[in-house]
Write an enzyme that holds these catalytic residues in place. Sequence first.
Site, PDB file in Angstrom:
ATOM      1  N   ASP A  10      27.392  43.255  40.908  1.00  0.00           N
ATOM      2  CA  ASP A  10      28.777  42.966  40.838  1.00  0.00           C
ATOM      3  C   ASP A  10      28.552  41.502  41.702  1.00  0.00           C
ATOM      4  OD1 ASP A  10      31.662  42.687  40.282  1.00  0.00           O
ATOM      5  OD2 ASP A  10      31.821  43.711  42.133  1.00  0.00           O
ATOM      6  N   SER A  11      30.007  40.950  41.564  1.00  0.00           N
ATOM      7  CA  SER A  11      29.923  39.790  42.694  1.00  0.00           C
ATOM      8  C   SER A  11      30.281  40.397  44.155  1.00  0.00           C
ATOM      9  CB  SER A  11      31.275  39.060  42.392  1.00  0.00           C
ATOM     10  OG  SER A  11      32.447  40.026  42.335  1.00  0.00           O
ATOM     11  N   GLY A  43      35.764  35.520  40.321  1.00  0.00           N
ATOM     12  CA  GLY A  43      37.104  35.382  39.486  1.00  0.00           C
ATOM     13  C   GLY A  43      37.609  33.991  39.585  1.00  0.00           C
ATOM     14  N   CYS A  73      31.055  44.196  36.568  1.00  0.00           N
ATOM     15  CA  CYS A  73      31.741  42.930  36.934  1.00  0.00           C
ATOM     16  C   CYS A  73      32.525  42.400  36.021  1.00  0.00           C
ATOM     17  CB  CYS A  73      30.961  41.692  37.553  1.00  0.00           C
ATOM     18  SG  CYS A  73      32.135  40.358  38.192  1.00  0.00           S
ATOM     19  N   THR A  75      34.435  39.891  35.523  1.00  0.00           N
ATOM     20  CA  THR A  75      34.524  38.374  35.372  1.00  0.00           C
ATOM     21  C   THR A  75      33.090  37.907  34.617  1.00  0.00           C
ATOM     22  OG1 THR A  75      35.737  38.312  37.454  1.00  0.00           O
ATOM     23  CG2 THR A  75      34.791  36.124  36.577  1.00  0.00           C
ATOM     24  N   GLU A 152      38.775  44.432  49.158  1.00  0.00           N
ATOM     25  CA  GLU A 152      37.968  44.123  50.047  1.00  0.00           C
ATOM     26  C   GLU A 152      38.370  44.148  51.402  1.00  0.00           C
ATOM     27  OE1 GLU A 152      34.341  42.217  49.507  1.00  0.00           O
ATOM     28  OE2 GLU A 152      34.633  42.801  47.232  1.00  0.00           O
ATOM     29  N   CYS A 184      38.878  44.632  36.065  1.00  0.00           N
ATOM     30  CA  CYS A 184      37.924  44.279  37.141  1.00  0.00           C
ATOM     31  C   CYS A 184      37.452  45.621  37.656  1.00  0.00           C
ATOM     32  CB  CYS A 184      38.954  43.299  38.091  1.00  0.00           C
ATOM     33  SG  CYS A 184      38.133  42.968  39.947  1.00  0.00           S
ATOM     34  N   THR A 185      36.137  45.302  38.201  1.00  0.00           N
ATOM     35  CA  THR A 185      35.904  46.584  38.682  1.00  0.00           C
ATOM     36  C   THR A 185      36.278  47.157  40.287  1.00  0.00           C
ATOM     37  OG1 THR A 185      33.883  45.399  39.407  1.00  0.00           O
ATOM     38  CG2 THR A 185      33.913  46.763  37.204  1.00  0.00           C
ATOM     39  N   HIS A 186      36.990  46.164  40.790  1.00  0.00           N
ATOM     40  CA  HIS A 186      37.861  46.253  42.006  1.00  0.00           C
ATOM     41  C   HIS A 186      38.768  47.351  42.004  1.00  0.00           C
ATOM     42  CE1 HIS A 186      35.052  43.336  43.803  1.00  0.00           C
ATOM     43  NE2 HIS A 186      35.628  43.612  44.856  1.00  0.00           N
TER      44      HIS A 186
END
Length: 268
Positions: A10-11, A43, A73, A75, A152, A184-186
């Site tokens: 992922d990012s 993103g 991710c 994105t 984050e 979005c995985t967040h």
Amino acid sequence: MDHRPIGIFDSGLGGLTCVKKVMELLPGEDIIYFGDTGRVPYGSRSSDTILKYTRQDIRFLQTFDIKFIIIACGTASSAALPRIRNEFQTEIAGVLEPACRAAASASRNGKIGVIGTQGTVRSGKYLHTLKEMDASLKVFSKACPLFVPLVENGHTQGALARLAAEEYLLSLKAEGIDTLILGCTHYPLLTDTIREVMGDSVTLIDAGAQAAVYAKERLMAANLLSDKACGTVQYYVSDEVEGFTDIAQMFLEKEIKGSVQKIEIEAY
Ligand code: DGL
């Protein structure tokens, strides 16, 4: 039977929501996780930059003799994977198709919301994939650029998260969607806040978790599952290791046991 590891990237940290599900569904698998923490977020970047980063992330994972790659991710799955899928020999799964499949089967009224980063929404890939699955679906997309920095920085609940969620989601709620893809995985870290705003009647689809379900299906079909009792996880990041463990534990909801190392991703 195949004991080679699964590569997941992922990012940043969001992909750990997918790692968590892979560990739950496939406890015998070894996992190599790469979080591009030095270059997050993806993103808000151009599709060419996302493409370059995605290629580098895959090349890094391939140094481990990986048997399967999950792009955890939203994105990179939307803006890069369709353009590079055929460049690599290793099978690569993104979060997009599995999430769309789950949403299309969960929706009762055919109205599906999709939230993701600007890059994801701009790519139009969720909309396109859902429409391909069922042309009668009505899809409402919304970019939520503040969600990733909130997560984050640990603001997954409370007034700030609630304000941002209302700003982004009330228009989707007004459309009467009954299913919402967390593209979005967040975003699964914001589940409680999102649920407060959307209400219990809206089904939330966790894209990273759906990618893990899909990976299990593919590995089973190809007879590539490991038969080990307990797999290991090695973590790699592109920024300082310090601080990663604390936030990663928040994502994984458990103690991190594997090693964490910094790498120079620009070298790949
Ligand atoms: N986890 C990334 C995704 O799923 C979002 C973070 C970013 O913008 O890089 O899209």
